[in-house]
Design a protein around this motif. Structure first.
Motif, short mmCIF file in Angstrom:
data_model
loop_
_atom_site.label_atom_id
_atom_site.label_comp_id
_atom_site.label_asym_id
_atom_site.label_seq_id
_atom_site.Cartn_x
_atom_site.Cartn_y
_atom_site.Cartn_z
N THR A 64 -25.59 5.28 18.74
CA THR A 64 -26.72 4.81 19.54
C THR A 64 -26.24 3.61 20.34
OG1 THR A 64 -28.18 5.48 17.74
CG2 THR A 64 -29.13 4.09 19.44
N ASN A 65 -26.26 3.73 21.64
CA ASN A 65 -25.79 2.60 22.45
C ASN A 65 -26.89 1.56 22.68
OD1 ASN A 65 -27.42 3.66 24.47
ND2 ASN A 65 -25.76 4.49 25.67
N GLU A 66 -26.56 0.53 23.44
CA GLU A 66 -27.48 -0.61 23.59
C GLU A 66 -28.80 -0.24 24.27
OE1 GLU A 66 -24.78 -3.26 25.41
OE2 GLU A 66 -23.86 -3.82 23.51
N GLU A 67 -28.77 0.81 25.08
CA GLU A 67 -30.02 1.25 25.73
C GLU A 67 -30.82 2.20 24.83
OE1 GLU A 67 -27.55 2.61 28.85
OE2 GLU A 67 -26.83 0.59 28.51
N GLY A 68 -30.35 2.42 23.61
CA GLY A 68 -31.08 3.24 22.65
C GLY A 68 -30.82 4.74 22.79
N ARG A 69 -29.85 5.10 23.61
CA ARG A 69 -29.56 6.53 23.77
C ARG A 69 -28.48 6.98 22.79
NH1 ARG A 69 -28.53 8.71 29.67
NH2 ARG A 69 -28.13 10.51 28.35
N ASP A 70 -28.68 8.19 22.25
CA ASP A 70 -27.67 8.75 21.36
C ASP A 70 -26.57 9.42 22.17
OD1 ASP A 70 -28.82 7.98 19.04
OD2 ASP A 70 -29.84 9.87 18.64
N SER A 71 -25.34 9.23 21.76
CA SER A 71 -24.26 10.00 22.36
C SER A 71 -23.23 10.33 21.30
CB SER A 71 -23.63 9.24 23.52
OG SER A 71 -23.05 8.06 23.03
N ASN A 72 -22.51 11.40 21.53
CA ASN A 72 -21.50 11.83 20.57
C ASN A 72 -20.12 11.36 21.01
OD1 ASN A 72 -23.29 13.21 18.92
ND2 ASN A 72 -23.16 15.06 20.17
N VAL A 73 -19.32 11.00 20.03
CA VAL A 73 -17.95 10.61 20.32
C VAL A 73 -17.03 11.23 19.26
CG1 VAL A 73 -18.07 8.40 19.06
CG2 VAL A 73 -16.46 8.64 20.94
N SER A 74 -15.87 11.72 19.71
CA SER A 74 -14.91 12.30 18.78
C SER A 74 -14.17 11.19 18.05
CB SER A 74 -13.89 13.15 19.54
OG SER A 74 -14.52 14.16 20.24
N SER A 75 -13.78 11.48 16.82
CA SER A 75 -13.00 10.50 16.07
C SER A 75 -11.86 11.17 15.32
CB SER A 75 -13.90 9.75 15.09
OG SER A 75 -14.36 10.64 14.10
N ILE A 76 -10.88 10.38 14.95
CA ILE A 76 -9.72 10.89 14.22
C ILE A 76 -9.41 9.96 13.05
CG2 ILE A 76 -7.88 9.68 15.52
CD1 ILE A 76 -6.37 12.42 15.56
N GLU A 77 -8.94 10.55 11.96
CA GLU A 77 -8.45 9.78 10.81
C GLU A 77 -7.07 10.31 10.46
OE1 GLU A 77 -12.63 9.46 8.40
OE2 GLU A 77 -10.75 9.32 7.26
N ILE A 78 -6.07 9.45 10.58
CA ILE A 78 -4.70 9.85 10.24
C ILE A 78 -4.28 9.11 8.98
CG2 ILE A 78 -2.30 9.96 11.05
CD1 ILE A 78 -3.38 9.75 13.94
N SER A 79 -3.97 9.87 7.91
CA SER A 79 -3.52 9.25 6.67
C SER A 79 -2.00 9.26 6.61
CB SER A 79 -4.05 10.01 5.45
OG SER A 79 -5.44 10.13 5.52
N LEU A 80 -1.42 8.07 6.56
CA LEU A 80 0.03 7.93 6.42
C LEU A 80 0.34 7.55 4.99
CD1 LEU A 80 0.96 5.87 9.59
CD2 LEU A 80 1.89 8.10 9.03
N THR A 81 1.36 8.18 4.41
CA THR A 81 1.71 7.85 3.03
C THR A 81 3.22 7.75 2.89
OG1 THR A 81 1.42 8.51 0.73
CG2 THR A 81 1.66 10.28 2.30
N THR A 82 3.66 6.88 1.98
CA THR A 82 5.11 6.77 1.74
C THR A 82 5.47 7.58 0.51
OG1 THR A 82 4.64 4.73 0.55
CG2 THR A 82 5.47 4.51 2.78
N SER A 106 0.83 -1.21 0.00
CA SER A 106 0.00 0.00 0.00
C SER A 106 0.86 1.25 0.00
CB SER A 106 -0.90 0.03 1.24
OG SER A 106 -1.84 -1.01 1.18
N LYS A 107 0.38 2.29 -0.69
CA LYS A 107 1.06 3.57 -0.70
C LYS A 107 0.50 4.48 0.39
CE LYS A 107 3.79 3.52 -4.40
NZ LYS A 107 3.32 2.84 -5.58
N GLU A 108 -0.70 4.13 0.86
CA GLU A 108 -1.35 4.95 1.87
C GLU A 108 -2.11 4.06 2.86
OE1 GLU A 108 -3.74 8.10 0.24
OE2 GLU A 108 -4.49 8.71 2.20
N VAL A 109 -1.96 4.36 4.12
CA VAL A 109 -2.69 3.63 5.16
C VAL A 109 -3.42 4.66 6.03
CG1 VAL A 109 -2.48 2.12 7.18
CG2 VAL A 109 -1.06 1.69 5.18
N ILE A 110 -4.69 4.38 6.33
CA ILE A 110 -5.48 5.30 7.14
C ILE A 110 -5.76 4.66 8.50
CG2 ILE A 110 -7.69 6.53 7.31
CD1 ILE A 110 -7.61 6.44 4.12
N LEU A 111 -5.42 5.39 9.56
CA LEU A 111 -5.72 4.94 10.92
C LEU A 111 -6.98 5.63 11.39
CD1 LEU A 111 -2.16 5.37 12.52
CD2 LEU A 111 -3.08 3.36 11.39
#
Lengths: 114, 114
Positions: free
Chosen positions: B87-105, B44-49
């Motif tokens: 949406t968790n198992e009890e049916g409640r909505d919650s927000n969570v932060s996320s990150i995407e790191i693109s590594l390339t050679t 791969s030339k690019e990997v995304i975490l």
């Protein structure tokens, strides 16, 4: 490699560099308040969030809460990740990841008021 | 807001999108191995975490270890942070932060071997 860190570091650096917010172990909302104050109270155009290790996720939470809920014209200008070398109290070197998130507000057009 | 996530999600998505590594609760070195295999074994030339919540700091650790110790010509192409609604198992909505790191050679020049 010879960099030394003390427990007081965060507080000291906050004084010298006003628009940098150091993220630690408190809940994200503590830092959200600091960022909002920096933008609205002190009139900063750019605020930089810095965090290391486990606090990195809190820094991302803080940035996301600020721009989604409080300062909706704030954009993420830049994100830098790096590795810092830390000498702990026993004199051993260890590496820790760090993040810097630059938040900036879009320049407003004042045409409406003129 | 109506997005549903299941516990199997990580595994399912890994199968469909080969060069994406989902970061969870394991130690960073587990994911470092996956990234290195992706670059060297699969070419791969690019990997995304990708990571969410507390795993965000592990994603940063992984990217830093890969480019400092294993694949020294790997660069961070892009970092995106965002908020996901879960949406968790009890049916409640919650927000969570996320990150995407693109590594390339960087593209290698083969002049030396020719």
């Amino acid at each position: 490699m010879t960099e030394k860190t003390t427990k007081k570091r965060t507080t000291e650096e906050k004084r010298t560099d006003e628009n940098v917010i150091y993220i630690g172990r408190k809940p994200p909302m503590s830092y959200v308040l600091a960022v909002v104050t920096q933008f609205n109270g002190n009139g900063s155009k750019e605020v930089i969030l810095k965090a290391r290790g486990k606090s990195i996720s809190t820094a991302v939470d803080t940035a996301e809460i600020v721009r989604n809920r409080f300062i909706t014209n704030a954009k993420i200008k830049d994100i830098i990740i790096s590795t810092e070398s830390i000498t702990n109290e026993e004199g051993r070197d260890s590496n820790v990841s760090s993040i810097e998130i630059s938040l900036t507000t879009i320049k407003k057009t004042w045409d409406i008021k003129q």
